[in-house]
Design an enzyme around this catalytic site. Sequence first.
Site, PDB file in Angstrom:
ATOM      1  N   ASP A   1     -11.876   6.900   4.951  1.00  0.00           N
ATOM      2  CA  ASP A   1     -10.741   6.834   4.910  1.00  0.00           C
ATOM      3  C   ASP A   1     -10.396   5.458   5.394  1.00  0.00           C
ATOM      4  O   ASP A   1      -9.279   5.289   5.449  1.00  0.00           O
ATOM      5  CB  ASP A   1     -10.597   7.032   6.425  1.00  0.00           C
ATOM      6  CG  ASP A   1      -9.450   7.494   7.167  1.00  0.00           C
ATOM      7  OD1 ASP A   1      -8.343   7.536   6.381  1.00  0.00           O
ATOM      8  OD2 ASP A   1      -9.872   7.704   8.268  1.00  0.00           O
TER       9      ASP A   1
ATOM     10  N   ARG B   1      -7.430  -0.322   1.942  1.00  0.00           N
ATOM     11  CA  ARG B   1      -8.565  -1.889   1.039  1.00  0.00           C
ATOM     12  C   ARG B   1      -8.507  -1.646   0.032  1.00  0.00           C
ATOM     13  O   ARG B   1      -9.316  -2.416  -0.778  1.00  0.00           O
ATOM     14  CB  ARG B   1      -9.314  -2.460   1.691  1.00  0.00           C
ATOM     15  CG  ARG B   1     -10.393  -1.319   2.055  1.00  0.00           C
ATOM     16  CD  ARG B   1     -10.874  -1.624   3.730  1.00  0.00           C
ATOM     17  NE  ARG B   1     -10.901  -1.402   4.953  1.00  0.00           N
ATOM     18  CZ  ARG B   1     -10.771  -1.789   6.309  1.00  0.00           C
ATOM     19  NH1 ARG B   1     -12.278  -2.387   5.691  1.00  0.00           N
ATOM     20  NH2 ARG B   1     -10.560  -0.838   6.612  1.00  0.00           N
TER      21      ARG B   1
ATOM     22  N   ASP C   1      -2.558   9.806   3.247  1.00  0.00           N
ATOM     23  CA  ASP C   1      -4.121   9.888   3.780  1.00  0.00           C
ATOM     24  C   ASP C   1      -4.740  10.863   4.676  1.00  0.00           C
ATOM     25  O   ASP C   1      -4.677  10.881   5.955  1.00  0.00           O
ATOM     26  CB  ASP C   1      -4.180   8.251   4.509  1.00  0.00           C
ATOM     27  CG  ASP C   1      -5.503   7.883   4.909  1.00  0.00           C
ATOM     28  OD1 ASP C   1      -6.073   8.899   4.008  1.00  0.00           O
ATOM     29  OD2 ASP C   1      -5.480   7.070   5.437  1.00  0.00           O
TER      30      ASP C   1
ATOM     31  N   LYS D   1       1.010  -1.311  -0.063  1.00  0.00           N
ATOM     32  CA  LYS D   1      -0.193   0.374  -0.068  1.00  0.00           C
ATOM     33  C   LYS D   1       0.622   1.343   0.029  1.00  0.00           C
ATOM     34  O   LYS D   1       1.997   1.668   0.846  1.00  0.00           O
ATOM     35  CB  LYS D   1      -0.834  -0.040   0.835  1.00  0.00           C
ATOM     36  CG  LYS D   1      -1.644   1.210   1.327  1.00  0.00           C
ATOM     37  CD  LYS D   1      -1.906   1.339   2.719  1.00  0.00           C
ATOM     38  CE  LYS D   1      -3.339   2.911   2.952  1.00  0.00           C
ATOM     39  NZ  LYS D   1      -3.475   2.755   4.434  1.00  0.00           N
TER      40      LYS D   1
ATOM     41  N   LYS E   1      -9.917  12.582   8.248  1.00  0.00           N
ATOM     42  CA  LYS E   1      -9.364  12.625   9.851  1.00  0.00           C
ATOM     43  C   LYS E   1      -9.143  13.424  10.952  1.00  0.00           C
ATOM     44  O   LYS E   1      -9.067  15.234  10.183  1.00  0.00           O
ATOM     45  CB  LYS E   1      -7.832  12.366   9.652  1.00  0.00           C
ATOM     46  CG  LYS E   1      -7.974  10.843   9.378  1.00  0.00           C
ATOM     47  CD  LYS E   1      -6.273  10.390   9.156  1.00  0.00           C
ATOM     48  CE  LYS E   1      -6.094   8.884   8.287  1.00  0.00           C
ATOM     49  NZ  LYS E   1      -7.286   8.091   9.132  1.00  0.00           N
TER      50      LYS E   1
ATOM     51  N   ASP F   1       1.850   6.603   5.313  1.00  0.00           N
ATOM     52  CA  ASP F   1       0.977   5.648   4.856  1.00  0.00           C
ATOM     53  C   ASP F   1       0.866   5.076   3.375  1.00  0.00           C
ATOM     54  O   ASP F   1       0.417   4.215   2.569  1.00  0.00           O
ATOM     55  CB  ASP F   1      -0.113   6.143   4.717  1.00  0.00           C
ATOM     56  CG  ASP F   1      -1.926   5.446   4.663  1.00  0.00           C
ATOM     57  OD1 ASP F   1      -1.879   4.816   5.499  1.00  0.00           O
ATOM     58  OD2 ASP F   1      -2.616   5.503   4.618  1.00  0.00           O
TER      59      ASP F   1
ATOM     60  N   GLU G   1      -9.266   3.654   2.954  1.00  0.00           N
ATOM     61  CA  GLU G   1      -9.097   3.570   1.449  1.00  0.00           C
ATOM     62  C   GLU G   1      -8.298   2.799   1.335  1.00  0.00           C
ATOM     63  O   GLU G   1      -7.931   1.938  -0.241  1.00  0.00           O
ATOM     64  CB  GLU G   1      -8.325   5.071   0.970  1.00  0.00           C
ATOM     65  CG  GLU G   1      -7.231   5.472   1.680  1.00  0.00           C
ATOM     66  CD  GLU G   1      -6.759   5.061   2.932  1.00  0.00           C
ATOM     67  OE1 GLU G   1      -7.697   5.979   3.819  1.00  0.00           O
ATOM     68  OE2 GLU G   1      -5.833   5.018   3.256  1.00  0.00           O
TER      69      GLU G   1
HETATM   70  N1  BES Z   1      -3.545   4.575   6.651  1.00  0.00           N
HETATM   71  C1  BES Z   1      -4.806   4.663   7.855  1.00  0.00           C
HETATM   72  C2  BES Z   1      -4.872   3.655   9.099  1.00  0.00           C
HETATM   73  C3  BES Z   1      -3.321   3.776  10.037  1.00  0.00           C
HETATM   74  C4  BES Z   1      -4.125   4.171  10.862  1.00  0.00           C
HETATM   75  C5  BES Z   1      -2.256   3.972  10.038  1.00  0.00           C
HETATM   76  C6  BES Z   1      -3.780   5.005  11.861  1.00  0.00           C
HETATM   77  C7  BES Z   1      -1.885   4.144  11.164  1.00  0.00           C
HETATM   78  C8  BES Z   1      -2.052   5.201  12.474  1.00  0.00           C
HETATM   79  C9  BES Z   1      -6.187   3.629   7.265  1.00  0.00           C
HETATM   80  O1  BES Z   1      -6.007   4.247   5.904  1.00  0.00           O
HETATM   81  C10 BES Z   1      -7.146   4.213   7.389  1.00  0.00           C
HETATM   82  O2  BES Z   1      -7.663   5.486   8.348  1.00  0.00           O
HETATM   83  N2  BES Z   1      -8.421   3.108   8.352  1.00  0.00           N
HETATM   84  C11 BES Z   1      -9.281   3.748   9.118  1.00  0.00           C
HETATM   85  C12 BES Z   1     -10.161   2.846   8.797  1.00  0.00           C
HETATM   86  C13 BES Z   1     -11.347   3.322   8.993  1.00  0.00           C
HETATM   87  C14 BES Z   1     -12.277   4.491   8.491  1.00  0.00           C
HETATM   88  C15 BES Z   1     -12.294   1.483   8.831  1.00  0.00           C
HETATM   89  C16 BES Z   1      -8.801   3.364  10.645  1.00  0.00           C
HETATM   90  O3  BES Z   1      -8.253   3.131  11.263  1.00  0.00           O
HETATM   91  O4  BES Z   1      -9.788   4.353  11.702  1.00  0.00           O
HETATM   92 ZN    ZN Z   2      -4.401   4.819   4.783  1.00  0.00          ZN
HETATM   93 MN    MN Z   3      -7.446   5.836   5.713  1.00  0.00          MN
END
Ligand code: BES
Ligand code: ZN
Ligand code: MN
Length: 503
Positions: free
Chosen positions: A356, A360, A279, A274, A286, A297, A358
Site C-alpha cells: 500500500d 513512492r 489505490d 502521482k 486497505k 489517488d 505504492e
Molecule cells: N494513497 C495513500 C495515501 C492516502 C491515504 C491518501 C489517505 C489520502 C488519504 C497511499 O498510497 C498509502 O496507502 N499510504 C500508506 C502508507 C503506509 C502503508 C506506510 C498510508 O498512508 O497508510
Molecule cells: Zn496511494
Molecule cells: Mn497506498
Amino acid sequence: MENREIELEFSIKSGAPEKQRTACVVVGVFEGRKLSDPGQEIDRASGGHLAGILRGGDMEGKAGATLLLHAVPDVLADRVLLVGLGKEREFHEKAYRDAIATSVRTLRDTGSMEAVITLSELAVKKRDVTWNVEQAVIAAHAALYRFDRMKSKREDARRPLKRAVFTVSRRGELKAGEAGLARGLAIAHGIDLAKDLGNTPSNVCTPEYLAAEAKKLAKTYGFGCEVLDQAACEKLGMGSFLSVGKGSDKPPRFIVLKHNGGRKGDKPVVLVGKAITFDAGGISLKPPAEMDEMNYDMSGGGAVLGAFRAVGELKLPLNVIGLVPSCENLPDAHANKPGDIVTSMSGQTIEILNTDAEGRLILCDALTYAERFEPDAVIDLATLTGACVIALGAHPSALFANHDPLAREIEHAADHAWDRVWRMPLWDDYQDQLKSSLADMANIGGRPAGSITAACFLSRFAKKYHWAHLDIAGTAYKGGRDKGSTGRPVALLVHFLLARAEN
Ligand code: BES
Ligand code: ZN
Ligand code: MN
C-alpha cells in the site's frame, strides 16, 4: 456524458456603483452594520435607503448573510445584494474568498443574469488589486463548479448567471485588475481540469484515459507529449513503477508533457504527479471504509495536467516538463507481495514491506527519469500518506525540500496563491527507519513520522537536482458525502511558474 457548462464571463470596470445598469449590484457589509465604501456611495445616492434597512436590523453583516433588495431609489441596477463580511478587523483572505463565493451562489439562485460585484474593492491586508481580482475570479468560478457528467439527468441545467463584473475603485487600477483577471481565469481553468479528472471515477479515469487527456491538452496548447507504455518503461528499467500496476488489467502509462516556452537550453522546471487511478492497497489491502476516496489517488497527476492547462493559456515563457506515472494498485495473482524486492530505474533495490506504500514506488522511477532533463528544479505532488492528513489536516499541503531557496520560493508562491503549504523536516535522522536487511531500502519506515519517512524515501532518488515534494493527501480532495476534488495545488504551481517567468 460531458460536463457541458455555460461559462461565467468576467470583466473589470471602474465607476460609481449607483450608476451601473445591471441586474444586480453586490455590496459588502461588515459586522456592526457597517457598509463598505461602494455601499456607502449607494446609500448616499439613494437618500439613506441602505442605512435605513440596516437600522431595521435585517442585516447585521455576519459572514455568510445575504439580503436582496429591490427598487432601491436612484440606483440604476434592478437589485442590490448586501453580503455580510464578518468583522472588519478579521477580514482576511478566507473571508474575502468566502464572500465572493456566497455572492455568486446567491446571484445564481436568485436568477440574476449579470451582476456588478464591488467586493473586489475591499481592502485585504497586504494584497493588491491584481490579487483581489485574481482571487475573486477563482473563487467565483469555483463556486459554480459542478460535476454532473455521471448523472443521468442534469439537476437544473438552467444557470442564469452569465456575466460578472468586478469593480476597481479607480480608473488607474483597471490595468492591474485586467492582469488579475487573466491569471485568475487561467488558474480557474487549470483547477477545473484537475477537479474533473479527480472526480471522474476510476472505471472511466484509467491510466489510458489520463494519457488521452494529456494528448488532448498537447494538441490544444502545442505541448510536446509522449506516452510510454509498459514495454517502453521496461526498456528504461522502471522496475519499481511497473511492479505496482501488475495486479491490474489496466495497462500502466508514463505520461511526458513538454512546454517549450523558454529559450532553448534554459533548464526546465519538472513537475511530477502521482497518478494511481485507484489505490486498493494491493495485497496489503486497505479496509473498506472510505476506500472509495482512493479514486482521488491520481490527484498529483491531475494537478500536473491542470497546471499545464494554465501554463498553455498564459503562454508562460518558461520550459516546463510534466511527468505523470500512472497505474492502478489492486490485489491479484500478479500483484506485488509483501517481501518482494524490486529494482528501481536508479539501480537501487527496494524491499516492498507494504504494497500500500505504492506512491513512492512509482514516483521514485519518475524522479530518476527526470534527471535526463537536467532540471533547474523538480517538484513532485502526491496524495502520498495518510499520516500527512493526521499531521496537518486539510489546510496546508506538506512541503519537503532538499534545497532551502526552492522551499522558500514554493512557500512564497503558496502564500500568494492562497494555496498554502507547511514545511516539514527532511532530516537524515529519519532515514534509518527505511533500513532493510535484504535490499538497499524498505518502502516503509514504520508508524512514527509516516509522511516524513515517505519523503525521505523519495529524497534518495532526487539527489542530482533541487527538489521539493508536496504531500497533498489532505488538500487535494475532500471526503464524505460532499466529496470532491479541490483542484489543489494547481494555483500554487501556476504561481511558482509565474514568479519564475517574471525573473
Ligand atoms: N494513497 C495513500 C495515501 C492516502 C491515504 C491518501 C489517505 C489520502 C488519504 C497511499 O498510497 C498509502 O496507502 N499510504 C500508506 C502508507 C503506509 C502503508 C506506510 C498510508 O498512508 O497508510
Ligand atoms: Zn496511494
Ligand atoms: Mn497506498
